[in-house]
Design a protein around this motif. Structure first.
Motif: not given
Ligand code: NA
Ligand code: NA
Ligand code: NA
Lengths: 77, 379, 379, 379, 77, 77
Positions: D115, D119, D122, D142, D145, D370, D374, E5, E8-9, E12-13
């Motif tokens: 995944q 990102f 993104l 997003a 991505g 994911a 988002l 961003g 977010l990464m 998110g991860m």
């Protein structure tokens, strides 16, 4: 109003004939182009077009075709 | 609530207490349609649901055809929006083999001639306007004319756009006359041709390759886009179904489209077209006019196809049996089978079925194009 | 947005941070339904989707049961409008063979008697009103009573019209007790009958012709139209499906209706009925009341059917085994199979299955008629 | 209306008189998609309907993609609401066997690593913002991505929520690169691994019981509920389909979900996603950016999966072939087959297919999670 | 915006890894609990998990599996 | 309100019995009329009504019927 209808008829029938006339030309052009394209002879399977040679067929074969058409209950078109 | 007032309330909500004559008549009409569908096999896939929808729509109090009723809701969702006829056209496209037409494309012109039935009937409707208490405007006349296209979904699509109040009688006329094609067409075909013409044998059709069949729906849509975009919803849906059928890479979609998808939509479309058989929407003098005009439409279309067939036979290098022009009205595949049968009467070795499929399927395209012209100019 | 604020935002949107006790309880209830569906095979076709819909509807933050949520949208489209239960009724009609009832029509009256369960429960609900913190008005009482009809779609259709806020518990009760028919009914059946009565052998059923089967749905709809039009959406859908089945000219529609159409609608109906298992809609004292009353409804219906069976047996020329009255509650074909099993206990050569199918399918009609009466008088 | 004015009206409604350059270009693009679908078999089940929808949506005058047009209506009903991608996810759930992942659960982590593609892309989109005339906000980035998730329905669901104006290019990129997985992935896989690593044989997978498979969808949904409820529509639909598949008591529903239901929804979804190929919605500099970024997304995801595979191989007791990490991008089952093929190149006895299915299906879950993150933080 | 961003990464991860990590634990726990439950050994049919033993399989069997995968045209996931 | 419920019960049960009573009469009338109609004896196939003669059947036949009923998973009616 009747004259409006007449114009509609002239215009409508013209468009229908132009449309299907162009379609005839397009079909002819397609088959000509595809025949000249590489791989047309070899790679192309003669598909269900094989089904379109009935003129010489016997009664039995036609009976089968008609039966299959009957199955394809076509919902009013 | 007392027992008496309860029973009174209930009585005042029974059908017995609320029936109108119109509803009673329309229930009888609906039962006749159901009878014809079952006993005479008149296009039962459509006329049975339409007839049953007619029954339900004429039940007093229940309001099944109202905007919020069971069938009224389905009508609003699928017919008023044009969605159902187009989905059915996708299904018909997936069921149609254009091979015979591609093999002998000039027979497609016979499917053009047969559309004369549409416009002659349009004129007829306008001529009747003001007489016998009938009142048709241009849109109504166009919707009535399309009966001559002998394509149910095209007729329902156009009528739902131009004259929704006439949709019931138009759909009933279209499907009934389609079922009557074996009775309506042969006398006209025999009257307009000589025995020698009916005996004409045609050249064996050539092979059609898979590639030609794949290119065909795309070029048809292309011509339609350039010439008459108002016909592209109908032609586009039809050609999408055909491409799915012929392309060979999405067979599971093709199978579902021809199977459960078209079946489900047919049921919902039939039942909800039946809402237009509600007494207040159906019982007008106009309905009788529509039935008469619809009959003429089929006759004119048949005649025009046969006559162009005679002309083409005279000028064509390869012989053309004029009978196959009658198949140009569509009513697939019924009209093509009628051609085959009449041809065999004059020449017991002459199988015209496949030759008649060309005009037969081109007639579907022709009617959709005619509908597009009428939409472009009248809506 | 900083990392900290990001994690905070995320934390504030987790389920952990937003769970309510009610949601936790309802997730447990939904898991129990799923367990019963899978492990005990309690009407799994419905209870599995309903249970899973219940899971999804009790997830905090996600709002899946909201008007714009995934399942809320489907609910609005198919349940609030009444569409889904009616489409399911079309499917059930296409699956039902009325032959056994047409062959011995007086057994249909047993299916009438069993509807007493509906009205007795309605009375019970009214009697409970104001006690134990329960509050039921007439509409609620009617919706609860219909559980006794033992027909899922009828119950969902009526409850969605009269008492949508009770729909969740009513649907769960209806399907759960249907699954429990083999446990609920036999003791009542044995208690109300003598061994000799249970051993009564019935006369072999006569042949039923195709024509009779075709006329049947039409005459049923006709009676419904005259007597109680408010029941015609349900009866009409049921009889349409049955006519499609029996008429023999639209077998492809019949196959699709019984197959993919009813399956797709069942999935969507089940999941969206599950939205009514959301904690705020389900966790009331009323729910317990509904479960108790639903149990009584099944018991009363069974008893009324059996008792009328005893009476008819006494006065009828041909013997009637009173057990078949128990099948009048519907729960097709489970209740008929229970009758067969209990009958075999007393007389190992006595196969009552087909005789029980008469009351069994007439019970479906009876419940729809009762629902029509309730709609006519209360909505 | 005179004949002249009639023809003028008609001319002014032809496609010829109304074509824009943009529409001509997009028709060419749509034809390329159809060509790739048919000739190169690029995800034809989706790209054929999307391409054909693109054709229809670029026809002048007809307005098929308008809110009231044929496809616009379907878009509003099924995509704007999120319904179609979720129904497709139910179907995919019913088609997915989680057995290989349950048998060797730690390989699921490889589906997490992949995944990173989402990102990283993104970030890439944000980096491009303001350059080369491109303008992407956080939501756009997003949505772009998510192409790296290599799951069509997840991409369509997220983009329809965050950046509907980019939906067309995102869907096209997602499905095109999925079809290109056999070309994009192998060079990356070979570059990042030694021949010895690629030849690693893995331990035979253990048996998985039916019970484990039944519990799996429920515990996955449970974790999702606690951790990231915004992903529960996607994960919930996916797991519902899987439970229907595995529970063994509703096989007829499972068959219909995998058959006609997913087929019908696929057709409608594909055609209506095609409306976003209308020239005014598609022809922006952004589209080029999206195609480039989408390619990077797949590459980064592949690399991240393989690299974590190398790390896990070093520290794990049982050997892990790093190649299977590449399957973590999803694109089920294509990516797993690519792994199998590349593995066979280094060791002709090494069948990695089943081992790659673990990361392959966990990648679907990972992308949905994911997407949930988002949605939670950006919508 | 670039820093947004990046967050977010990271977030998110993290969530994806936590999620799938918990899932791994849940699968392990499930299989352990089910093995200890009564009837696990007898009543439970080893189901299609039987399909998950390919390591030792011959080429023919794999071909069959792959063909069946090809059939399962998966609609883009 | 309880008395309202009582009236509902009386009315409802009356309508249900009248409805199904009329239905019984209608079925009897239909079968009588159809028997007198021309072609009733010959043209009419005795259809699946043939399935409705179980009284004398052996256990095996019943088992088949019940199995087919089980297949007809009836979705809660
Ligand atoms: Na036509
Ligand atoms: Na009942
Ligand atoms: Na993925």
């Amino acid at each position: 109003m009747l004259s409006d209808g007449l114009w509609l008829m002239v215009i409508g029938m013209s468009v229908v004939f132009i449309f299907l006339g162009l379609l005839v030309k397009a079909i002819d052009a397609t088959s000509m182009i595809l025949r000249k394209l590489p791989g047309a002879g070899s790679g192309d399977v003669p598909s269900s077009g094989g089904k379109t040679r009935p003129a010489a067929r016997g009664k039995e074969e036609i009976a089968v075709i008609m039966a299959s058409l009957a199955d394809r209950s076509r919902k009013g078109s | 609530m007392s027992l008496i007032s309860g029973f009174q309330n209930l009585w005042s909500s029974t059908g017995l207490a609320n029936f109108t004559w119109g509803q009673a008549i329309m229930i009888a009409v609906s039962l006749v349609l159901i009878y014809l569908a079952i006993r005479k096999q008149f296009e039962p896939l459509l006329l049975l649901p339409i007839g049953f929808g007619g029954l339900l729509s004429n039940i007093p109090v229940a309001g099944i055809a109202d905007a919020n009723g069971f069938l009224g809701l389905i009508y609003g969702f699928g017919i008023a929006t044009g969605l159902f006829p187009l989905l059915i056209f996708i299904g018909i496209g997936a069921m149609t083999d254009f091979g015979p037409m591609i093999a002998n494309p000039k027979t497609a012109l016979l499917g053009a001639a047969a559309q004369l039935g549409i416009f002659a009937t349009l004129l007829g409707a306008l001529a009747l306007n003001g007489h016998l208490g009938l009142s048709f405007d241009l849109k109504d006349a166009a919707s009535i004319g399309i009966i001559g296209g002998a394509d149910g979904p095209t007729a329902i699509f156009l009528a739902s756009r131009l004259s929704p109040q006439l949709l019931g009688s138009i759909a009933v006329a279209a499907y009934s006359y389609m079922a009557l094609v074996p009775i309506i067409q042969p006398p006209i075909m025999r009257f307009l041709t000589t025995k020698k013409e009916r005996a004409v044998q045609m050249k064996q059709l050539r092979n059609v390759t898979k590639r030609e069949k794949i290119v065909f729906p795309l070029s048809t849509l292309g011509i339609c886009t350039l010439l008459i975009p108002d016909a592209t919803p109908l032609i586009g849906a039809f050609m999408f179904g055909n491409l799915v059928r012929e392309c060979g890479v999405v067979d599971r979609l093709s199978k579902t489209i021809q199977g459960s998808m078209i079946d489900i939509v047919t049921i919902l479309l039939g039942l909800s077209v039946g809402t237009k058989l509600a007494a207040d929407k159906f019982l007008h003098a106009e309905t009788i006019g529509i039935l008469v005009l619809g009959f003429l439409a089929f006759s004119f279309g048949t005649a025009a196809g046969v006559i162009l067939g005679k002309i083409m036979n005279r000028f064509s290098r390869d012989p053309i049996n004029p009978l196959i022009g009658a198949a140009g009205v569509s009513a697939v595949p019924m009209a093509a089978r009628v051609v085959n049968k009449v041809g065999l009467e004059s020449n017991p070795d002459n199988y015209l079925l496949m030759h008649a499929m060309g005009p037969n399927v081109s007639g579907v395209i022709g009617s959709a194009v005619a509908a597009g012209v009428l939409l472009a100019l009248l809506s």
